[in-house]
Write an enzyme that holds these catalytic residues in place. Sequence first.
Site, PDB file in Angstrom:
ATOM      1  N   GLY A  83      36.960   2.893   0.320  1.00 29.64           N
ATOM      2  CA  GLY A  83      38.293   2.395   0.957  1.00 29.64           C
ATOM      3  C   GLY A  83      39.244   1.388   0.010  1.00 29.64           C
ATOM      4  O   GLY A  83      40.440   1.127   0.611  1.00 29.64           O
ATOM      5  N   CYS A  84      38.853   1.541  -1.148  1.00 26.41           N
ATOM      6  CA  CYS A  84      39.602   0.749  -2.118  1.00 26.41           C
ATOM      7  C   CYS A  84      40.476   1.940  -2.964  1.00 26.41           C
ATOM      8  O   CYS A  84      40.155   2.623  -3.342  1.00 26.41           O
ATOM      9  CB  CYS A  84      38.926  -0.058  -3.005  1.00 26.41           C
TER      10      CYS A  84
END
Length: 138
Positions: A48-49
Amino acid sequence: MALSIDELVENFELFDDWEDRYRYIIDLGKKLPPMPEEEMVEDNKVRGCMSQVWMTSRLEGNPPIMRFNADSDAFIVKGLIAVLMLIYDGQSPEKVANTDALEFMTRVGLDRHISPNRRNGLVAMVERIRHDAQAQLA
């Protein structure tokens, strides 16, 4: 050394403008101990980064406290990791599981001064930290 969210907010409010606050965050990141290369593997990546972020956690001591190690390939993200380490590292699994570092980000306005992608990454890191704490409690 863990700081309370209130203490972090006070530190952050010492700076007059966002440029100084960003510099402070980046400086915090530069002070993080380096993560061993052997821990910078796919299994330790935070999903998710946008930037690459690796994170590990472990329990140590009695009573047990959580220790985190994390790194990123982006300076500002490394600084955000350092902020999270100030909040979470060295705390009990119960405290980690029940502390929402995003409260700090909202209180100082950081949530409005970082890009949506950075915010999503920050949320992913907080979720990962709290998930690891929940796993220790299970």
